[in-house]
Design a protein around this motif. Structure first.
Motif, mmCIF file in Angstrom:
data_model
loop_
_atom_site.group_PDB
_atom_site.id
_atom_site.type_symbol
_atom_site.label_atom_id
_atom_site.label_comp_id
_atom_site.label_asym_id
_atom_site.label_seq_id
_atom_site.Cartn_x
_atom_site.Cartn_y
_atom_site.Cartn_z
ATOM 1 N N GLY A 373 0.811 -1.215 0.000
ATOM 2 C CA GLY A 373 0.000 0.000 0.000
ATOM 3 C C GLY A 373 0.841 1.259 0.000
ATOM 4 N N LEU A 374 0.170 2.401 0.018
ATOM 5 C CA LEU A 374 0.837 3.696 -0.089
ATOM 6 C C LEU A 374 1.347 4.199 1.242
ATOM 7 N N HIS A 375 2.415 5.009 1.161
ATOM 8 C CA HIS A 375 2.857 5.768 2.325
ATOM 9 C C HIS A 375 1.852 6.887 2.595
ATOM 10 N N ALA A 376 1.914 7.445 3.767
ATOM 11 C CA ALA A 376 1.081 8.606 4.084
ATOM 12 C C ALA A 376 1.548 9.794 3.248
ATOM 13 N N PRO A 377 0.630 10.602 2.725
ATOM 14 C CA PRO A 377 1.021 11.769 1.924
ATOM 15 C C PRO A 377 1.870 12.742 2.734
ATOM 16 N N THR A 378 2.796 13.377 2.084
ATOM 17 C CA THR A 378 3.638 14.386 2.731
ATOM 18 C C THR A 378 3.202 15.795 2.362
ATOM 19 N N PHE A 379 1.996 15.904 1.806
ATOM 20 C CA PHE A 379 1.483 17.205 1.381
ATOM 21 C C PHE A 379 0.084 17.400 1.935
ATOM 22 N N ALA A 380 -0.350 18.647 1.942
ATOM 23 C CA ALA A 380 -1.687 18.985 2.433
ATOM 24 C C ALA A 380 -2.737 18.590 1.401
ATOM 25 N N PRO A 381 -4.006 18.451 1.825
ATOM 26 C CA PRO A 381 -5.081 18.174 0.855
ATOM 27 C C PRO A 381 -5.110 19.237 -0.219
ATOM 28 N N LYS A 382 -5.584 18.840 -1.390
ATOM 29 C CA LYS A 382 -5.541 19.724 -2.550
ATOM 30 C C LYS A 382 -6.404 20.956 -2.370
ATOM 31 N N ASN A 383 -5.828 22.087 -2.705
ATOM 32 C CA ASN A 383 -6.536 23.356 -2.769
ATOM 33 C C ASN A 383 -6.726 23.685 -4.239
#
Length: 398
Positions: A373-383
């Protein structure tokens, strides 16, 4: 019924529902009010057929039906469910068996039009740019204003990448001898690529689907959309234009290590499943688009998405983003966003690592990544209002 409804043309109900604009037509006009009232609670036999619009629906009593017994609650829900994940312009026909009647009555048909909802991948299929067509001799005519945009972009970017681009890329720039005063013709690029690594560039529309992308790479043809961004979008463009493709990627296609990795990637993607392609897409993003490499002169850029971006070229080598030693499995499991400066970059020990990677079990790593599976995102939710540099993604989503 769910959604916004309006009546248009005799016998039609138009509803705006998730997944696209669906048009419902009552084929049996006397039943229309009963359908709208949701008053049919008895178990009904439902028959659904999905066809392409170019095929006229004739006598639908053939073997195209999937039948199931359900309680009728919403005609929209039934048609919407039948059209979910279908291609645009698919058709569904709804039929029922009335109680105590042997006859099949066709109530409605649904049409799934192109969705107005833009997901990351579906938004990539929409652009205001149109690729320019070649004449009978293969020559593409660009207006003076577009040549001026090319001049602005390449003049600015050549200064930015000085001391930041890897030597293999700079060698390719020298071999291509890209003009500054005009947009190069694809034949000029092909002459150099064919002589160095056997590659070519292929003219494509502004955006292409996964399948076409992999087919081109697998045949050693790199897709180039023959349009260039407008002056208003000099610093940010989501679509991959001719500047991004030629300036960002083509110089390294003169390098046999980079060319071998790109070719292998195309062949693997061509035979991969939809799920596997998503993991391959992340590997591409973290290498060919946004990769860094260590060299005897220090850390340098080789990713085309960085090399064609004035802002990201400076930012990527700063102390702000995270730099990680390249690990292909780790890269495949790392989510990304196309509309921001990347918070993380993978660093190769040298460019030959790409050649070595091409001869490793990449698809085995893909399968392992799918299990982990995927790693946790290192960015904020999309604006929706956010922008990155002018990095231009390929036609896929993370």
């Amino acid at each position: 019924m769910a959604g916004m409804r309006s009546t248009c043309r005799s016998g039609f109900i138009r509803e705006d529902v998730g997944g696209g604009n669906i048009e419902l037509r009552d084929l049996q006009r006397p039943l229309r009010e009963q359908v709208r009232s949701h008053s049919w609670n008895a178990p009904l036999q439902v028959f659904i057929v999905s066809r392409i619009l170019s095929s006229r629906i004739r006598d639908s009593t053939g073997g195209f039906f999937l039948s199931t017994t359900i309680k009728f609650q919403s005609l929209t829900q039934i048609v919407k469910k039948s059209l979910h994940s279908r291609a645009k312009n698919a058709v569904a026909v709804l039929a029922i068996h009335l109680p105590n009647s042997p006859k099949r009555v066709f109530i409605a048909s649904g049409v799934r039009h192109k969705s107005k909802k833009r997901t990351q991948e579906s938004s990539m299929s929409q652009t205001r740019y149109v690729a320019r067509e070649p004449d009978e001799n293969g020559f593409i005519e660009y207006p003076a204003a577009e040549h001026a945009v090319w001049n602005t972009l390449i003049t600015r970017q050549m200064k930015v990448i000085e001391g930041r681009a890897c030597q293999e890329y700079l060698d390719g720039i020298e071999q291509l001898a890209l003009p500054h005063d005009r947009i190069p013709q694809l034949s000029e690029i092909n002459a150099v690529l064919e002589a160095t690594t056997g590659w070519q560039v292929a003219r494509v529309p502004a955006l292409i689907p996964f399948q076409t992308f992999f087919e081109l790479l697998a045949s050693k043809r790199f897709p180039v959309a023959t349009f260039i961004r407008s002056e208003e979008e000099l610093d940010y463009l989501q679509e991959p234009d001719i500047f991004h493709e030629i300036f960002g990627h083509c110089p390294l296609l003169t390098n046999p290590w980079f060319a071998e990795f790109t070719h292998t990637y195309g062949k693997l993607g061509l035979s991969a499943s939809k799920e596997q392609r998503v993991y391959l897409a992340r590997l591409y993003w973290m290498t060919i688009e946004f990769g860094l490499v260590d060299t005897p002169k220090g850390r340098r850029i080789y990713g085309g998405g960085i090399l064609s971006s004035p802002k990201e070229a400076v930012y990527s080598l700063s102390s702000e983003p995270v730099h990680k030693v390249f690990d292909p499995l780790d890269a495949m499991r790392t989510p990304y966003r196309i509309d921001i400066l990347q918070p993380l970059y993978f660093v190769l020990p040298d460019l030959k690592r790409l050649f070595d990677q091409a001869h490793e079990d990449i698809m085995g790593m893909v399968d392992q990544g799918m299990q982990l599976g995927l790693h946790a995102p290192t960015f904020a939710p999309k604006n929706p209002a956010s922008h990155s540099s002018d990095s231009s993604p390929k036609p896929y989503a993370a």
